[in-house]
Scaffold this active site. Structure first.
Site, PDB file in Angstrom:
ATOM      1  N   GLU A  81       0.840  -1.210   0.000  1.00 54.03           N
ATOM      2  CA  GLU A  81       0.000   0.000   0.000  1.00 54.03           C
ATOM      3  C   GLU A  81       0.875   1.260   0.000  1.00 54.03           C
ATOM      4  OE1 GLU A  81      -3.457  -0.163  -0.201  1.00 54.03           O
ATOM      5  OE2 GLU A  81      -3.205   1.971  -0.584  1.00 54.03           O
ATOM      6  N   GLU A  88       1.421   6.531  -7.075  1.00 52.89           N
ATOM      7  CA  GLU A  88       0.345   7.494  -7.403  1.00 52.89           C
ATOM      8  C   GLU A  88       0.857   8.928  -7.317  1.00 52.89           C
ATOM      9  OE1 GLU A  88      -3.513   4.960  -5.821  1.00 52.89           O
ATOM     10  OE2 GLU A  88      -2.994   6.837  -4.855  1.00 52.89           O
TER      11      GLU A  88
HETATM   12  N1  LIG Z   1      -3.335  10.757 -15.304  1.00 55.68           N
HETATM   13  C1  LIG Z   1      -4.094   9.693 -15.527  1.00 55.68           C
HETATM   14  N2  LIG Z   1      -4.246   9.225 -16.788  1.00 55.68           N
HETATM   15  C2  LIG Z   1      -5.027   8.137 -17.029  1.00 55.68           C
HETATM   16  N3  LIG Z   1      -5.705   7.449 -16.101  1.00 55.68           N
HETATM   17  C3  LIG Z   1      -5.581   7.851 -14.833  1.00 55.68           C
HETATM   18  C4  LIG Z   1      -4.784   8.995 -14.474  1.00 55.68           C
HETATM   19  N4  LIG Z   1      -4.862   9.149 -13.128  1.00 55.68           N
HETATM   20  C5  LIG Z   1      -5.650   8.161 -12.693  1.00 55.68           C
HETATM   21  N5  LIG Z   1      -6.090   7.379 -13.681  1.00 55.68           N
HETATM   22  C6  LIG Z   1      -7.003   6.228 -13.574  1.00 55.68           C
HETATM   23  O1  LIG Z   1      -7.954   6.521 -12.585  1.00 55.68           O
HETATM   24  C7  LIG Z   1      -7.878   5.560 -11.513  1.00 55.68           C
HETATM   25  C8  LIG Z   1      -8.074   6.275 -10.202  1.00 55.68           C
HETATM   26  O2  LIG Z   1      -7.008   7.190 -10.029  1.00 55.68           O
HETATM   27  P1  LIG Z   1      -6.716   7.883  -8.641  1.00 55.68           P
HETATM   28  O3  LIG Z   1      -5.579   8.810  -8.799  1.00 55.68           O
HETATM   29  O4  LIG Z   1      -8.000   8.413  -8.093  1.00 55.68           O
HETATM   30  O5  LIG Z   1      -6.272   6.651  -7.770  1.00 55.68           O
HETATM   31  P2  LIG Z   1      -6.900   6.361  -6.384  1.00 55.68           P
HETATM   32  O6  LIG Z   1      -8.320   6.038  -6.554  1.00 55.68           O
HETATM   33  O7  LIG Z   1      -6.504   7.513  -5.516  1.00 55.68           O
HETATM   34  O8  LIG Z   1      -6.157   5.060  -5.932  1.00 55.68           O
HETATM   35  P3  LIG Z   1      -6.268   4.479  -4.477  1.00 55.68           P
HETATM   36  O9  LIG Z   1      -7.699   4.062  -4.285  1.00 55.68           O
HETATM   37  O10 LIG Z   1      -5.307   3.318  -4.489  1.00 55.68           O
HETATM   38  O11 LIG Z   1      -5.830   5.565  -3.550  1.00 55.68           O
HETATM   39  C9  LIG Z   1      -6.495   4.921 -11.656  1.00 55.68           C
HETATM   40  O12 LIG Z   1      -6.483   3.604 -11.148  1.00 55.68           O
HETATM   41  C10 LIG Z   1      -6.291   4.951 -13.144  1.00 55.68           C
HETATM   42  O13 LIG Z   1      -6.926   3.841 -13.780  1.00 55.68           O
END
Ligand SMILES: Nc1ncnc2c1ncn2[C@@H]1O[C@H](COP(=O)(O)OP(=O)(O)OP(=O)(O)O)[C@@H](O)[C@H]1O
Length: 145
Positions: A81, A88
């Protein structure tokens, strides 16, 4: 208009100092843990799982070698994690809000790493805890300690 007015208005940037001592580095490392706890919901879930496993382990009087496996299992998921959060952050730092296929790949694969780690965690916990569970329930177990 005097020369002062021609200066571009730059947002004030935060600065940082390099860690000069071991304790400064340690303080920043603890700050990293606090960031994970305060900002990452999934990390808090891992911590709750770890605390539940700790409580179950104490209740079941786990052997020393079983404590070792349980510790490895729980740490494995927590470290996954942490790595996911690092990836990220680095991706967001690099691409910002812009859509990018590689950003999606990096984030999705990092998330897959966490899912895999949790699967391994639960598999180890099931293998280690099941004989204790049968014993606790008073059921003659099919598996040996
Ligand atoms: N810059 C980007 N370009 C393309 N797809 C993206 C981008 N940023 C995020 N994603 C897509 O959106 C999804 C969610 O992104 P996000 O940054 O919200 O992750 P997260 O939900 O915060 O992850 P976690 O739940 O592990 O904290 C990612 O898994 C990815 O598939």
């Amino acid at each position: 208009m005097d020369s002062q007015d021609k200066k571009p208005v730059m947002p004030k940037r935060k600065s940082y100092k390099r860690n000069k001592t071991f304790f400064a580095a340690l303080f920043n490392a603890f700050n990293g843990i606090w960031i994970m706890i305060s900002r990452e919901r999934n990390f808090r879930i891992h911590i709750v799982i770890a605390l539940v496993v700790l409580w179950v382990g104490i209740e079941f009087h786990l052997s020393r070698s079983d404590w070792l496996w349980v510790t490895v299992a729980v740490s494995f998921a927590i470290i996954a994690e942490i790595l996911n959060t690092i990836i990220e952050a680095v991706v967001d730092l690099t691409v910002g809000d812009r859509y990018d296929d590689l950003a999606k790949l990096a984030k999705d694969v990092a998330a897959a790493g966490v899912v895999f780690a949790v699967f391994v965690e639960f598999a180890i916990l099931a293998i280690i805890l099941q004989p204790y569970l049968w014993h606790w329930l008073g059921i003659h177990n099919l598996f040996t300690y």
